[in-house]
Design a protein around this motif. Structure first.
Motif, PDB file in Angstrom:
ATOM      1  N   ARG A 104     -19.927  -0.736   2.373  1.00  0.00           N
ATOM      2  CA  ARG A 104     -20.539  -1.950   2.900  1.00  0.00           C
ATOM      3  C   ARG A 104     -22.047  -1.907   2.658  1.00  0.00           C
ATOM      4  NH1 ARG A 104     -16.117  -3.283   2.513  1.00  0.00           N
ATOM      5  NH2 ARG A 104     -14.583  -3.651   4.145  1.00  0.00           N
ATOM      6  N   PRO A 105     -22.558  -2.590   1.634  1.00  0.00           N
ATOM      7  CA  PRO A 105     -24.014  -2.653   1.436  1.00  0.00           C
ATOM      8  C   PRO A 105     -24.697  -3.291   2.645  1.00  0.00           C
ATOM      9  CG  PRO A 105     -22.822  -3.485  -0.492  1.00  0.00           C
ATOM     10  CD  PRO A 105     -21.826  -3.334   0.606  1.00  0.00           C
ATOM     11  N   GLU A 106     -25.836  -2.739   3.035  1.00  0.00           N
ATOM     12  CA  GLU A 106     -26.528  -3.210   4.234  1.00  0.00           C
ATOM     13  C   GLU A 106     -26.885  -4.689   4.157  1.00  0.00           C
ATOM     14  OE1 GLU A 106     -30.195  -1.583   6.943  1.00  0.00           O
ATOM     15  OE2 GLU A 106     -30.613  -1.946   4.825  1.00  0.00           O
ATOM     16  N   LEU A 107     -27.281  -5.168   2.981  1.00  0.00           N
ATOM     17  CA  LEU A 107     -27.714  -6.560   2.808  1.00  0.00           C
ATOM     18  C   LEU A 107     -26.590  -7.433   2.266  1.00  0.00           C
ATOM     19  CD1 LEU A 107     -31.230  -5.823   1.256  1.00  0.00           C
ATOM     20  CD2 LEU A 107     -30.601  -6.030   3.667  1.00  0.00           C
ATOM     21  N   ASN A 108     -25.367  -7.114   2.632  1.00  0.00           N
ATOM     22  CA  ASN A 108     -24.191  -7.779   2.097  1.00  0.00           C
ATOM     23  C   ASN A 108     -24.167  -9.281   2.408  1.00  0.00           C
ATOM     24  OD1 ASN A 108     -21.797  -7.337   0.600  1.00  0.00           O
ATOM     25  ND2 ASN A 108     -20.568  -7.395   2.462  1.00  0.00           N
ATOM     26  N   GLY A 116       0.781  -1.227   0.000  1.00  0.00           N
ATOM     27  CA  GLY A 116       0.000   0.000   0.000  1.00  0.00           C
ATOM     28  C   GLY A 116       0.808   1.268   0.000  1.00  0.00           C
ATOM     29  N   ASP A 117       2.114   1.158   0.269  1.00  0.00           N
ATOM     30  CA  ASP A 117       2.939   2.368   0.273  1.00  0.00           C
ATOM     31  C   ASP A 117       3.185   2.911  -1.129  1.00  0.00           C
ATOM     32  OD1 ASP A 117       4.466   0.192  -0.401  1.00  0.00           O
ATOM     33  OD2 ASP A 117       6.076   0.587   1.033  1.00  0.00           O
ATOM     34  N   VAL A 118       2.709   2.218  -2.180  1.00  0.00           N
ATOM     35  CA  VAL A 118       2.793   2.774  -3.538  1.00  0.00           C
ATOM     36  C   VAL A 118       1.483   3.455  -3.921  1.00  0.00           C
ATOM     37  CG1 VAL A 118       4.417   0.978  -4.215  1.00  0.00           C
ATOM     38  CG2 VAL A 118       1.982   0.700  -4.767  1.00  0.00           C
ATOM     39  N   LEU A 119       0.494   3.376  -3.033  1.00  0.00           N
ATOM     40  CA  LEU A 119      -0.820   3.950  -3.308  1.00  0.00           C
ATOM     41  C   LEU A 119      -1.055   5.196  -2.467  1.00  0.00           C
ATOM     42  CD1 LEU A 119      -2.944   0.652  -3.113  1.00  0.00           C
ATOM     43  CD2 LEU A 119      -2.013   1.722  -5.186  1.00  0.00           C
ATOM     44  N   ALA A 120      -1.852   6.109  -3.026  1.00  0.00           N
ATOM     45  CA  ALA A 120      -2.341   7.234  -2.230  1.00  0.00           C
ATOM     46  C   ALA A 120      -3.623   6.860  -1.507  1.00  0.00           C
ATOM     47  CB  ALA A 120      -2.575   8.452  -3.126  1.00  0.00           C
ATOM     48  N   GLY A 121      -4.391   5.938  -2.102  1.00  0.00           N
ATOM     49  CA  GLY A 121      -5.637   5.527  -1.488  1.00  0.00           C
ATOM     50  C   GLY A 121      -6.080   4.181  -2.009  1.00  0.00           C
ATOM     51  N   ALA A 122      -6.848   3.465  -1.186  1.00  0.00           N
ATOM     52  CA  ALA A 122      -7.399   2.168  -1.569  1.00  0.00           C
ATOM     53  C   ALA A 122      -8.854   2.121  -1.129  1.00  0.00           C
ATOM     54  CB  ALA A 122      -6.616   1.023  -0.928  1.00  0.00           C
ATOM     55  N   ALA A 123      -9.691   1.515  -1.974  1.00  0.00           N
ATOM     56  CA  ALA A 123     -11.116   1.435  -1.685  1.00  0.00           C
ATOM     57  C   ALA A 123     -11.620   0.028  -1.935  1.00  0.00           C
ATOM     58  CB  ALA A 123     -11.898   2.431  -2.547  1.00  0.00           C
ATOM     59  N   GLY A 124     -12.583  -0.396  -1.141  1.00  0.00           N
ATOM     60  CA  GLY A 124     -13.163  -1.713  -1.322  1.00  0.00           C
ATOM     61  C   GLY A 124     -14.666  -1.678  -1.161  1.00  0.00           C
ATOM     62  N   SER A 125     -15.352  -2.476  -1.966  1.00  0.00           N
ATOM     63  CA  SER A 125     -16.814  -2.511  -1.941  1.00  0.00           C
ATOM     64  C   SER A 125     -17.297  -3.949  -1.761  1.00  0.00           C
ATOM     65  CB  SER A 125     -17.374  -1.948  -3.254  1.00  0.00           C
ATOM     66  OG  SER A 125     -16.853  -0.668  -3.528  1.00  0.00           O
ATOM     67  N   GLY A 126     -18.119  -4.184  -0.751  1.00  0.00           N
ATOM     68  CA  GLY A 126     -18.881  -5.410  -0.690  1.00  0.00           C
ATOM     69  C   GLY A 126     -18.300  -6.570   0.073  1.00  0.00           C
ATOM     70  N   CYS A 127     -17.023  -6.536   0.472  1.00  0.00           N
ATOM     71  CA  CYS A 127     -16.484  -7.730   1.145  1.00  0.00           C
ATOM     72  C   CYS A 127     -15.404  -7.326   2.140  1.00  0.00           C
ATOM     73  CB  CYS A 127     -15.915  -8.719   0.137  1.00  0.00           C
ATOM     74  SG  CYS A 127     -15.590 -10.350   0.847  1.00  0.00           S
ATOM     75  N   ASP A 138     -21.985   2.966   4.489  1.00  0.00           N
ATOM     76  CA  ASP A 138     -22.980   1.901   4.585  1.00  0.00           C
ATOM     77  C   ASP A 138     -24.151   2.298   3.693  1.00  0.00           C
ATOM     78  OD1 ASP A 138     -24.418  -0.322   5.427  1.00  0.00           O
ATOM     79  OD2 ASP A 138     -25.159   0.659   7.242  1.00  0.00           O
ATOM     80  N   ILE A 139     -24.601   1.381   2.824  1.00  0.00           N
ATOM     81  CA  ILE A 139     -25.617   1.712   1.830  1.00  0.00           C
ATOM     82  C   ILE A 139     -26.903   0.968   2.161  1.00  0.00           C
ATOM     83  CG2 ILE A 139     -26.129   1.877  -0.640  1.00  0.00           C
ATOM     84  CD1 ILE A 139     -22.971   1.202  -0.901  1.00  0.00           C
ATOM     85  N   LYS A 140     -27.947   1.723   2.471  1.00  0.00           N
ATOM     86  CA  LYS A 140     -29.220   1.154   2.885  1.00  0.00           C
ATOM     87  C   LYS A 140     -29.834   0.290   1.780  1.00  0.00           C
ATOM     88  CE  LYS A 140     -32.823   0.840   5.674  1.00  0.00           C
ATOM     89  NZ  LYS A 140     -32.712   0.211   7.012  1.00  0.00           N
ATOM     90  N   ASN A 141     -30.320  -0.900   2.175  1.00  0.00           N
ATOM     91  CA  ASN A 141     -31.135  -1.760   1.304  1.00  0.00           C
ATOM     92  C   ASN A 141     -30.413  -2.178   0.033  1.00  0.00           C
ATOM     93  OD1 ASN A 141     -33.558  -3.176   0.776  1.00  0.00           O
ATOM     94  ND2 ASN A 141     -34.233  -1.564  -0.613  1.00  0.00           N
ATOM     95  N   ARG A 142     -29.096  -2.310   0.065  1.00  0.00           N
ATOM     96  CA  ARG A 142     -28.342  -2.785  -1.090  1.00  0.00           C
ATOM     97  C   ARG A 142     -27.726  -4.143  -0.788  1.00  0.00           C
ATOM     98  NH1 ARG A 142     -27.722   0.502  -5.657  1.00  0.00           N
ATOM     99  NH2 ARG A 142     -29.244   2.178  -5.412  1.00  0.00           N
ATOM    100  N   ASP A 143     -27.780  -5.011  -1.787  1.00  0.00           N
ATOM    101  CA  ASP A 143     -27.205  -6.346  -1.654  1.00  0.00           C
ATOM    102  C   ASP A 143     -25.712  -6.324  -1.979  1.00  0.00           C
ATOM    103  OD1 ASP A 143     -29.408  -8.501  -1.156  1.00  0.00           O
ATOM    104  OD2 ASP A 143     -30.312  -7.098  -2.581  1.00  0.00           O
ATOM    105  N   HIS A 144     -25.103  -7.495  -1.821  1.00  0.00           N
ATOM    106  CA  HIS A 144     -23.677  -7.649  -2.082  1.00  0.00           C
ATOM    107  C   HIS A 144     -23.324  -7.172  -3.490  1.00  0.00           C
ATOM    108  CE1 HIS A 144     -19.674  -9.346  -1.864  1.00  0.00           C
ATOM    109  NE2 HIS A 144     -19.881  -9.977  -3.004  1.00  0.00           N
ATOM    110  N   GLY A 145     -22.242  -6.453  -3.582  1.00  0.00           N
ATOM    111  CA  GLY A 145     -21.804  -5.913  -4.873  1.00  0.00           C
ATOM    112  C   GLY A 145     -21.333  -4.480  -4.702  1.00  0.00           C
ATOM    113  N   GLN A 146     -21.509  -3.709  -5.751  1.00  0.00           N
ATOM    114  CA  GLN A 146     -21.151  -2.295  -5.693  1.00  0.00           C
ATOM    115  C   GLN A 146     -22.214  -1.515  -6.453  1.00  0.00           C
ATOM    116  OE1 GLN A 146     -17.305  -2.080  -7.636  1.00  0.00           O
ATOM    117  NE2 GLN A 146     -18.036  -3.272  -9.360  1.00  0.00           N
TER     118      GLN A 146
END
Length: 509
Positions: free
Chosen positions: A235-239, A197-208, A293-301
């Protein structure tokens, strides 16, 4: 910075589709939609490349999106976006808005393929780190062999090589290199970030979220090789990962704690709930963390996930050559709701304008009952969070005047309206006019409690949403989600102190 206007292109809906990634989409205008994964027509400027990036005989495949406004004379940011399990680079491109963001804000995106069976070679572990168990959680399918030594992990080394390839091929701003992943791509991004991660300015993750046994040693010490980096977690609420709700809340909480501790974040964030999007913005001494946190969203992005990540966060961060993370103004400020208050069942503290404040007694859920004519039975007609009236008055800027015996109270709102409440009465006298509340006023510890929902909606014309015994009131549309309710309750249990967070130790601490 100059931007290009976003243009949504019409697609041909395939409403009968039930495949995760229909191959017929590639190169077409077909779009599919489900609750958690929504696609756009295949971008015209998305180009496929094949080349062996390493010396191990494997031909790597990736897709590049170079915006129409790219000028080699000007340095631009780079984003690597990692697809979910059983997907592809081109699938990730159409299931996100990264290409639209690249076109609007003039940066380059690369979408690599996993090297084996469309599944990344990621570490697999256990959801808990402190239960004394060994081994790994059961995988949803056959996983590629993952080397213990990450230097022998093709996918991780391919990502490093692809970054170098893009730096050689294009005019890349090396201070603004980012990675984002969805589902198993989130696990891949997290593994890469913990090690490189020291080569990145930022990292993002969705769903897991990441297995806690990969983040912490059994005694709670953080496991990390690369140090601080700006982090975004969606993090989708219905993950439903892991499927047990309480375990999922714990896993999400400790994934958040992990980066908060590494980045030197304070435990109390700024909170903003806009529609279904529940944001917590943490400022750190070394780097920042954004939790969504995303209300009423299933796993994914969500299709707008890339837009949120870029505009709220990545647009205003860079990593200097000495490793320092520097923040400038992002396209959308990461600030909490200017006016908002919240309370949680069983908690003696409240949330008010991004501060944790003490209340005179604990909030409590109260049921409005129907029992007449039910032959000794009862029916619940409503459940409301009753909160100390003194707290509600402070939030509203009202004068609070309890009687000597505290069984009645008067409140004077800023607009001059006079309110009167009494123990056991569902009535509220407003300027000598009687109105019924949602439920009767309670009396606990010398304090009157009334419904936060009624007080906020009827008297202040505010938007209130509730979830899992937590209510949130503000001056705009909001829908409180499960993980944010857990985050708020975590803050309000002990006055903003997070005992589990404080016990976490850094490497070599």
């Amino acid at each position: 910075m100059e931007t290009t206007k976003i243009l949504l292109k019409p697609g041909t809906p395939d409403d009968d589709n039930r495949d995760y990634l229909p191959e017929r989409i590639k190169g077409s205008d077909i779009v599919v939609n489900e609750n958690g994964n929504n696609s756009q027509p295949y971008p015209e400027r998305l180009k496929e490349y094949q080349e062996a990036l390493l010396d191990d005989g494997i031909t790597d495949v990736w897709y590049e999106y170079v915006p129409s406004g790219y000028d080699p004379a000007k340095k631009v940011p780079l984003v690597l976006s990692m697809h979910g399990g059983l997907m592809t680079g081109w699938g990730q491109a159409i299931y996100t808005s990264w290409t639209m963001m690249a076109e609007e804000h003039n940066f380059i995106v690369a979408f690599p393929d996993a090297s084996s069976k469309r599944v990344w070679s990621v570490e697999w572990g256990r959801w808990r780190f402190d239960d004394g168990n060994t081994g790994r959680e059961e995988a949803p399918g056959e996983l590629p062999e993952t080397p213990d030594d990450i230097s022998n992990n093709h996918d991780a080394q391919m990502a490093r090589a692809l970054i170098e390839k893009m730096k050689q091929k294009y005019s890349i701003d090396t201070e603004r290199i980012f990675m984002q992943g969805m589902s198993m791509g989130d696990l891949m991004t997290a593994m890469f970030t913990r090690n490189y991660g020291d080569v990145l300015a930022g990292a993002a993750g969705s769903g897991c979220a990441t297995f806690l046994s990969l983040l912490f040693a059994p005694e709670g010490q953080i496991q990390n090789k690369a140090g601080h980096v700006d982090i975004w977690q969606s993090r989708p609420e219905l993950n439903d990962i892991p499927p047990d709700k309480q375990e999922a809340l714990t896993v999400n909480r400790y994934n958040r704690y992990y980066w908060m501790r590494i980045n030197g974040c304070e435990p109390v964030p700024q909170i903003s709930i806009v529609g279904e999007n529940n944001f917590a913005f943490y400022r750190g001494d070394k780097a920042d963390v954004t939790y969504l946190d995303i209300k009423n969203r299933d796993h994914g992005q969500t299709l707008d996930d890339a837009s949120l990540i870029w505009n709220y966060h990545f647009s205003g961060v860079r990593r200097k050559a000495d490793g320092t993370i520097v923040h400038t103004s992002s396209n959308i400020p990461r600030t909490g709701d200017a006016f908002a208050f919240s309370a949680a069942d069983g908690c003696g503290y409240g949330w008010m304008n991004n501060r944790v404040v003490p209340m005179k007694t604990k909030a409590m859920l109260w049921q409005k009952l129907k029992y007449h004519g039910l032959n000794g039975g009862q029916a619940v007609r409503g459940e409301y969070l009753c909160v100390p009236l003194s707290f509600l008055c402070e939030a509203a800027g009202a004068k609070y005047q309890p009687s000597a015996d505290t069984l009645t109270a008067v409140a004077i709102l800023p607009d001059g309206r006079r309110l009167q409440f009494a123990r056991g009465s569902i009535g509220c006298v407003i300027d000598n006019t009687m109105r019924s509340m949602y439920c009767e006023a309670l009396h606990r510890d010398g304090e009157l409690l009334v419904s936060i929902e009624w007080f906020s909606r009827y008297l202040l014309n505010l938007q209130v949403s509730s979830c899992d015994g937590v209510s949130y009131a503000t001056d705009h549309f909001n829908t409180l989600s499960t993980n944010m309710a857990d985050l708020i309750r975590d803050l309000l249990k002990d006055g903003g102190k997070l005992p589990d967070f404080e016990k976490i130790s850094l490497p070599n601490a």
